[in-house]
Design a protein around this motif. Structure first.
Motif, PDB file in Angstrom:
ATOM      1  N   ILE B 242       0.839  -1.208   0.000  1.00 27.04           N
ATOM      2  CA  ILE B 242       0.000   0.000   0.000  1.00 27.04           C
ATOM      3  C   ILE B 242       0.873   1.258   0.000  1.00 27.04           C
ATOM      4  O   ILE B 242       0.617   2.209  -0.750  1.00 27.04           O
ATOM      5  CB  ILE B 242      -0.930  -0.008   1.234  1.00 27.04           C
ATOM      6  CG1 ILE B 242      -1.953  -1.144   1.113  1.00 27.04           C
ATOM      7  CG2 ILE B 242      -1.621   1.329   1.401  1.00 27.04           C
ATOM      8  CD1 ILE B 242      -2.948  -0.997  -0.007  1.00 27.04           C
ATOM      9  N   LEU B 245       2.219   1.695  -3.414  1.00 21.52           N
ATOM     10  CA  LEU B 245       1.174   2.175  -4.330  1.00 21.52           C
ATOM     11  C   LEU B 245       1.026   3.693  -4.204  1.00 21.52           C
ATOM     12  O   LEU B 245       1.023   4.417  -5.204  1.00 21.52           O
ATOM     13  CB  LEU B 245      -0.154   1.478  -4.004  1.00 21.52           C
ATOM     14  CG  LEU B 245      -1.405   1.989  -4.724  1.00 21.52           C
ATOM     15  CD1 LEU B 245      -1.308   1.727  -6.228  1.00 21.52           C
ATOM     16  CD2 LEU B 245      -2.668   1.336  -4.167  1.00 21.52           C
ATOM     17  N   LEU B 249       1.753   6.621  -6.966  1.00 18.76           N
ATOM     18  CA  LEU B 249       0.687   7.538  -7.359  1.00 18.76           C
ATOM     19  C   LEU B 249       1.124   8.988  -7.139  1.00 18.76           C
ATOM     20  O   LEU B 249       0.848   9.859  -7.959  1.00 18.76           O
ATOM     21  CB  LEU B 249      -0.599   7.248  -6.580  1.00 18.76           C
ATOM     22  CG  LEU B 249      -1.301   5.938  -6.968  1.00 18.76           C
ATOM     23  CD1 LEU B 249      -2.461   5.637  -6.032  1.00 18.76           C
ATOM     24  CD2 LEU B 249      -1.795   5.977  -8.422  1.00 18.76           C
ATOM     25  N   ARG B 252       2.968  10.368  -9.807  1.00 18.83           N
ATOM     26  CA  ARG B 252       2.118  10.759 -10.938  1.00 18.83           C
ATOM     27  C   ARG B 252       1.275  11.981 -10.599  1.00 18.83           C
ATOM     28  O   ARG B 252       0.306  12.282 -11.298  1.00 18.83           O
ATOM     29  CB  ARG B 252       1.191   9.608 -11.315  1.00 18.83           C
ATOM     30  CG  ARG B 252       1.916   8.407 -11.846  1.00 18.83           C
ATOM     31  CD  ARG B 252       0.925   7.310 -12.139  1.00 18.83           C
ATOM     32  NE  ARG B 252       1.552   6.313 -13.005  1.00 18.83           N
ATOM     33  CZ  ARG B 252       0.899   5.628 -13.902  1.00 18.83           C
ATOM     34  NH1 ARG B 252      -0.396   5.840 -14.094  1.00 18.83           N
ATOM     35  NH2 ARG B 252       1.513   4.754 -14.650  1.00 18.83           N
ATOM     36  N   ILE B 254      -0.622  12.414  -7.901  1.00 14.82           N
ATOM     37  CA  ILE B 254      -1.849  12.182  -7.128  1.00 14.82           C
ATOM     38  C   ILE B 254      -1.474  12.104  -5.664  1.00 14.82           C
ATOM     39  O   ILE B 254      -0.753  11.206  -5.249  1.00 14.82           O
ATOM     40  CB  ILE B 254      -2.520  10.870  -7.568  1.00 14.82           C
ATOM     41  CG1 ILE B 254      -2.839  10.943  -9.056  1.00 14.82           C
ATOM     42  CG2 ILE B 254      -3.774  10.607  -6.744  1.00 14.82           C
ATOM     43  CD1 ILE B 254      -3.150   9.613  -9.662  1.00 14.82           C
ATOM     44  N   ILE B 261      -4.010  -0.827   4.682  1.00 16.60           N
ATOM     45  CA  ILE B 261      -5.197  -0.883   3.834  1.00 16.60           C
ATOM     46  C   ILE B 261      -6.291   0.031   4.397  1.00 16.60           C
ATOM     47  O   ILE B 261      -6.928   0.777   3.662  1.00 16.60           O
ATOM     48  CB  ILE B 261      -5.710  -2.331   3.734  1.00 16.60           C
ATOM     49  CG1 ILE B 261      -4.655  -3.192   3.050  1.00 16.60           C
ATOM     50  CG2 ILE B 261      -7.013  -2.394   2.951  1.00 16.60           C
ATOM     51  CD1 ILE B 261      -4.985  -4.659   2.991  1.00 16.60           C
ATOM     52  N   ALA B 264      -5.645   3.507   3.580  1.00 13.81           N
ATOM     53  CA  ALA B 264      -5.815   3.747   2.145  1.00 13.81           C
ATOM     54  C   ALA B 264      -7.289   3.868   1.785  1.00 13.81           C
ATOM     55  O   ALA B 264      -7.661   4.690   0.954  1.00 13.81           O
ATOM     56  CB  ALA B 264      -5.158   2.612   1.349  1.00 13.81           C
ATOM     57  N   VAL B 265      -8.140   3.051   2.420  1.00 11.03           N
ATOM     58  CA  VAL B 265      -9.575   3.154   2.134  1.00 11.03           C
ATOM     59  C   VAL B 265     -10.048   4.571   2.451  1.00 11.03           C
ATOM     60  O   VAL B 265     -10.739   5.205   1.646  1.00 11.03           O
ATOM     61  CB  VAL B 265     -10.365   2.106   2.961  1.00 11.03           C
ATOM     62  CG1 VAL B 265     -11.864   2.340   2.805  1.00 11.03           C
ATOM     63  CG2 VAL B 265     -10.014   0.700   2.517  1.00 11.03           C
ATOM     64  N   PHE B 268      -8.332   7.170  -0.084  1.00 11.00           N
ATOM     65  CA  PHE B 268      -8.822   7.065  -1.456  1.00 11.00           C
ATOM     66  C   PHE B 268     -10.275   7.528  -1.559  1.00 11.00           C
ATOM     67  O   PHE B 268     -10.653   8.197  -2.514  1.00 11.00           O
ATOM     68  CB  PHE B 268      -8.688   5.625  -1.981  1.00 11.00           C
ATOM     69  CG  PHE B 268      -7.277   5.269  -2.371  1.00 11.00           C
ATOM     70  CD1 PHE B 268      -6.187   5.755  -1.659  1.00 11.00           C
ATOM     71  CD2 PHE B 268      -7.040   4.448  -3.455  1.00 11.00           C
ATOM     72  CE1 PHE B 268      -4.898   5.430  -2.021  1.00 11.00           C
ATOM     73  CE2 PHE B 268      -5.737   4.115  -3.825  1.00 11.00           C
ATOM     74  CZ  PHE B 268      -4.671   4.603  -3.101  1.00 11.00           C
ATOM     75  N   SER B 269     -11.077   7.157  -0.519  1.00 12.40           N
ATOM     76  CA  SER B 269     -12.485   7.548  -0.624  1.00 12.40           C
ATOM     77  C   SER B 269     -12.620   9.063  -0.489  1.00 12.40           C
ATOM     78  O   SER B 269     -13.465   9.668  -1.150  1.00 12.40           O
ATOM     79  CB  SER B 269     -13.332   6.808   0.414  1.00 12.40           C
ATOM     80  OG  SER B 269     -12.788   7.005   1.697  1.00 12.40           O
ATOM     81  N   ARG B 271     -10.448  11.236  -1.600  1.00 11.73           N
ATOM     82  CA  ARG B 271     -10.066  11.779  -2.906  1.00 11.73           C
ATOM     83  C   ARG B 271     -11.173  11.609  -3.915  1.00 11.73           C
ATOM     84  O   ARG B 271     -11.369  12.424  -4.810  1.00 11.73           O
ATOM     85  CB  ARG B 271      -8.831  11.041  -3.448  1.00 11.73           C
ATOM     86  CG  ARG B 271      -7.554  11.590  -2.999  1.00 11.73           C
ATOM     87  CD  ARG B 271      -6.594  12.139  -3.938  1.00 11.73           C
ATOM     88  NE  ARG B 271      -6.786  12.462  -5.309  1.00 11.73           N
ATOM     89  CZ  ARG B 271      -6.149  13.469  -5.844  1.00 11.73           C
ATOM     90  NH1 ARG B 271      -5.368  14.251  -5.123  1.00 11.73           N
ATOM     91  NH2 ARG B 271      -6.265  13.707  -7.123  1.00 11.73           N
ATOM     92  N   LEU B 272     -11.876  10.487  -3.786  1.00  8.81           N
ATOM     93  CA  LEU B 272     -12.922  10.209  -4.752  1.00  8.81           C
ATOM     94  C   LEU B 272     -14.206  10.960  -4.405  1.00  8.81           C
ATOM     95  O   LEU B 272     -15.200  10.849  -5.106  1.00  8.81           O
ATOM     96  CB  LEU B 272     -13.205   8.702  -4.795  1.00  8.81           C
ATOM     97  CG  LEU B 272     -12.074   7.870  -5.429  1.00  8.81           C
ATOM     98  CD1 LEU B 272     -12.224   6.416  -5.067  1.00  8.81           C
ATOM     99  CD2 LEU B 272     -12.059   8.055  -6.939  1.00  8.81           C
ATOM    100  N   ALA B 274     -16.164  10.405  -2.060  1.00  9.65           N
ATOM    101  CA  ALA B 274     -17.241   9.531  -1.600  1.00  9.65           C
ATOM    102  C   ALA B 274     -17.476   9.755  -0.118  1.00  9.65           C
ATOM    103  O   ALA B 274     -16.703  10.422   0.545  1.00  9.65           O
ATOM    104  CB  ALA B 274     -16.883   8.076  -1.862  1.00  9.65           C
ATOM    105  N   ASP B 275     -18.533   9.153   0.391  1.00 17.94           N
ATOM    106  CA  ASP B 275     -18.819   9.261   1.818  1.00 17.94           C
ATOM    107  C   ASP B 275     -17.697   8.572   2.593  1.00 17.94           C
ATOM    108  O   ASP B 275     -17.069   7.642   2.108  1.00 17.94           O
ATOM    109  CB  ASP B 275     -20.141   8.552   2.152  1.00 17.94           C
ATOM    110  CG  ASP B 275     -21.282   9.298   1.467  1.00 17.94           C
ATOM    111  OD1 ASP B 275     -21.132  10.508   1.264  1.00 17.94           O
ATOM    112  OD2 ASP B 275     -22.265   8.636   1.108  1.00 17.94           O
ATOM    113  N   PRO B 277     -15.992   6.043   5.027  1.00 12.83           N
ATOM    114  CA  PRO B 277     -16.333   4.623   5.196  1.00 12.83           C
ATOM    115  C   PRO B 277     -17.138   4.397   6.465  1.00 12.83           C
ATOM    116  O   PRO B 277     -17.035   5.131   7.427  1.00 12.83           O
ATOM    117  CB  PRO B 277     -14.984   3.924   5.266  1.00 12.83           C
ATOM    118  CG  PRO B 277     -13.987   5.001   5.510  1.00 12.83           C
ATOM    119  CD  PRO B 277     -14.558   6.259   4.988  1.00 12.83           C
TER     120      PRO B 277
END
Lengths: 284, 281, 281
Positions: B242, B245, B249, B252, B254, B261, B264-265, B268-269, B271-272, B274-275, B277
């Motif tokens: 992780i 990774l 990124l 690049r 990001i 993990i 990272a969840v 990443f969420s 960044r995306l 999203a709600d 977790p």
């Protein structure tokens, strides 16, 4: 595709333990790398020992069905005969040394000398095998002076010198340090790219994902799935349920989908795949 | 208060040719959770054996609770610092789980009732209560490992040293050890463990030591150590997948940062967009 | 353990380069048998001492004199210390009184026959042991294997001999680790006899079990490499007799002839002329 190893409706019980393998039926094809994963006690080592007839000749026990390796029925041929067809690599780098060879060179030639090959042939094959595992320059060293990774590559060379049609590796990196793991996987990648037929039992699934064409998932002596690596490793919940760690990047993708509702459409199983996928998703 | 364990400029040679430690200094405070990583032959085990007095420095000083290990009886040191060896086969010798766990406290000279209480407590801690009358060799490898930990816990040491608790273990075994260690850590036990699993280090240790060629070449918060590429390269260690990774990124452009993990969840969420977790941990 | 390690397991000696090292293993092995038989045939402590001197001279030439003297000191000196006084008094064929010793009001007669017997036997054993060591310490394992091959011994026997020599250091390390693991659990070195047996088991049981497991791994690894194939194994080592070896053999023949002549002339004791053998009938 030609099958080098073929398990046919095979079941096995040790004299002291029942049903260690049950209804095993699969093939290893020429030139493929088959990864074998599963929790401890799933029967992975037992599977390896079937390949060269250690089961049943050495261990005894009860067998149903057949194992055919390079056209030979393992029940009808001795382990010594099968040793030219199947190479076996074990976990412990020291305990699988012959223990009587004084140098790396002699250790590599041990198997051939046991089969009575003439010295000239042994010399040639030994040099070739040492070259392939990258131990050139250490021929005269004592095997006991090598690092764990070197010893494990030495063990691999002794197997390669016999020119087997298939090599079964039983957790070859389990007892090694990070450098040792890296070295051994380096050699395995090379063998895979040269078209060797390998059956690799491993807990290091992140590394296995790079070399395995297909993966067999074993649990409680039964085959749960056997399929392309990516497919098997993408069954994250199933793997976790039986006690196997999927690659971190695969687990991450699974959790993002399940807990946050972000689906990528596919599960990456190796680092480069994950970098490519997340690179696209996170940028947009 | 002075540190629980202090090592000052410790040198150690097994023989004239083999020098395993070349001037190691270390301070361990009460309640710390420390990972020791590095290649075999780097001195990890040799250092650990100095901390409970099994080995005495050729040069330099090791003090445990202020006691110089050269001048303190081994029995006293092993009661303060418990050492779980790597291979269960090197210590299991009784025919019952109970007896195995009772060996340590019995040697400490405790009464039968006290030993009994200690054993029950230790078995409960590792979750082997149901196996007290089982033959140790009938346990699977993961439980055998837990048994060896229990057989040290029953001596109630203040510090727990674990030599490669993850080796030879499958996912489930590693989980069980990880849960046990973090629980003991929360209860205030000082813990040091040696491992080759960077995922294990990332998830558990607050502080990480990197050893190579008889020296500590890195000592700091785990996050700093596992992202110090130059240091890891020198020790020939790959960061957890992780962390790698995230690193690639970031190259690049990001900006994500995570070691485990779980982290990272979250990252990443976010960044995306999203709600957050649903999980608590 | 210390002496074993220092004398038998130091690899650098085996690969030394001296006149003796360069000899083929066959004349050296034959020398060991030959001189041991001679030491048995002749009953003459001066002659036996001469044999020993010859061996020690060869050992000096091979650079292993100190090692051999160390072993002799451990096993032969106690022999003298016990055998001479006891036999001088109690030897059944004692006849010639040397003098009487007065201790604590007792009068102890010392006899010549017993005295010489007590002197001769440790010397004879010294000849056997030192010539065996001279052979072993100047012969590389490879030469030893080749020698056993030449003697047409079954391979399983050859393997057993060689593996024993190779595995001793590994076994010593294993004992060390188990000892440390149990020390960490409070094993007491000073304890009452009952506890001591328990402690002994704490070492012996893990050693036995872990060795058995290792032996099994080795056995299946060997089987997997054709160990039991019913063919004549290829010997990877070469030994050849050279001029020096022939010279060595010739010298042994010449000495044999000379000693045979002495034996015919003077009997089994050509220098000190011991006679009590006849008395014993």
């Amino acid at each position: 595709m030609e099958a080098v190893v073929s398990f046919e409706e095979f079941s096995y019980s040790y004299p002291t333990r029942e049903d260690v393998l049950v209804d095993i039926d699969f093939q290893v094809h020429r030139g493929e790398v088959l990864g074998v994963i599963g929790p401890n006690g799933a029967g992975k080592s037992t599977l390896c020992r079937c390949l060269n007839g250690l089961i049943p000749h050495f261990y005894g026990g009860r067998i149903r069905g057949k194992v055919i390796v390079a056209g030979l029925d393992t029940q009808e041929h001795s382990t010594a005969e099968l040793s030219m067809k199947v190479g076996l690599l074990f976990q412990d780098p020291i305990e699988q040394l012959s223990g009587v060879a004084l140098t790396v060179e002699e250790e590599v030639g041990f198997g051939l000398s046991m089969l009575g090959y003439p010295k000239e042939v042994i010399g040639e094959r030994v040099a070739e095998a040492i070259e392939r595992v990258g131990l050139k320059g250490l021929e005269g060293r004592s095997p006991y002076e090598l690092s764990g990774g070197q010893q494990q590559r030495l063990a691999l060379a002794t197997v390669l010198a016999m020119r087997p049609e298939v090599i079964a590796l039983d957790e070859p990196t389990a007892l090694l340090d990070p450098i040792g793991k890296y070295e051994v996987f380096g050699v395995l990648r090379e063998l895979a790219s040269e078209g060797s037929t390998l059956m690799v039992v491993e807990h290091e699934i992140e590394e296995l994902a790079y070399i395995a064409d297909r993966i067999l998932l074993l649990h409680g002596g039964r085959i749960l799935s056997i399929d392309e690596s990516k497919r098997v490793l993408s069954e994250v919940s199933r793997l976790k349920e039986i006690g196997v760690d999927p690659p971190s990047v695969t687990e991450l993708t699974y959790l993002l989908e399940r807990e946050v509702g972000v689906a990528l459409g596919e599960y990456p199983t190796t680092l480069p795949e994950a970098v490519r996928l997340y690179g696209e998703v996170l940028r947009s | 208060m002075r540190p629980l364990i202090e090592a000052e400029e410790v040198w150690f040679s097994y023989s004239e040719e083999v020098t395993a430690l070349r001037g190691v200094s270390l301070e361990v405070e009460r309640g710390e959770m420390i990972a020791i990583i590095g290649q075999n032959g780097g001195g990890k085990t040799t250092l650990a054996k100095h901390l409970n007095g099994l080995l005495k420095p050729t040069r330099g000083v090791v003090r445990v609770r202020g006691l110089d290990t050269k001048e303190t009886p081994l029995e006293e040191l092993t009661s303060i610092v418990g050492y779980v060896f790597q291979n269960p086969a090197h210590q299991i010798f009784t025919s019952r789980v109970y007896d195995e766990v009772a060996y340590g406290p019995t040697n400490q000279g405790l009464s039968k009732e006290e030993v009994d209480a200690r054993v029950e407590k230790a078995l409960a801690m590792v979750g082997l209560e149901a196996y007290r009358d089982v033959h140790p060799y009938d346990l699977d490898y993961g439980r055998m490992k837990l048994l060896t930990i229990a057989s040290i816990l029953s001596m109630e040491p203040e510090v727990l040293l674990l030599d490669e608790p993850t080796s030879g273990q499958d996912h489930r075994g590693i989980r069980a050890v990880a849960e046990l260690i973090s629980r003991l850590g929360r209860e205030g036990k000082t813990i040091l463990f040696i491992t080759h699993s960077m995922r294990f280090v990332a998830e558990l240790a607050e502080r990480t030591l990197v050893m190579a060629e008889g020296l500590i070449i890195g000592d700091g918060p785990t996050r700093e150590i596992l992202t110090d590429l130059e240091l890891l390269r020198r020790a020939a260690i790959k960061p957890p997948q992780i962390a790698e990774l995230c690193l690639r990124l970031r190259r690049r452009g990001i900006d994500v940062d995570a070691l485990t993990i779980g982290e990272a969840v979250d990252a990443f969420s976010r960044r995306l967009g999203a709600d957050a977790p649903r999980r608590a941990s | 353990m210390g002496v074993v390690r220092r004398v038998l397991l130091d690899k650098r000696v085996l690969t030394g380069d001296s006149i003796i090292h360069r000899l083929d293993p066959r004349p050296k092995f034959f020398f060991f048998l030959w001189i041991s038989v001679l030491a048995y045939v002749f009953y003459d402590y001066v002659l036996t001492a001469l044999f020993l001197l010859v061996i020690l001279a060869l050992a000096a030439a091979a650079g292993i004199l100190r090692r051999i003297l160390l072993v002799l000191a451990v096993i032969v000196l106690p022999g003298f210390a016990f055998a001479i006084p006891i036999l001088s008094v109690l030897f059944p064929w004692n006849e010639t009184l040397m003098f009487k010793l007065h201790i604590l009001g007792f009068e102890l007669p010392l006899y010549y026959e017993g005295f010489t017997w007590g002197l001769s036997w440790p010397l004879k054993i010294a000849v056997c042991v030192s010539s065996a060591l001279l052979f072993y310490l100047t012969t590389e394992p490879g030469e030893l294997i080749a020698l056993l091959f030449k003697l047409r011994l079954p391979y399983k026997f050859i393997y057993m001999v060689t593996i024993t020599l190779q595995l001793i250091p590994l076994l010593l390390d294993e004992i060390q680790t188990i000892y440390q693991a149990q020390l960490s659990r409070g094993l007491r070195t000073k304890a009452n006899p009952v506890k001591r047996i328990w402690n002994f088991l704490a070492l012996v049981i893990p050693l036995t079990l872990s060795s058995l497991m290792k032996v099994q791994t080795r056995a299946i690894a060997l089987e997997s490499r054709g160990f039991s194939a019913p063919v004549r194994k290829t010997c990877l080592y070469d030994i050849r007799l050279r001029a020096g070896d022939h010279l060595f053999f010739s010298a042994m023949i010449a000495v044999t002839l000379l000693l045979a002549y002495l034996y015919l002339l003077y009997g089994f004791s050509p220098i000190v002329h011991l006679k009590f053998y006849y008395v014993a009938g």
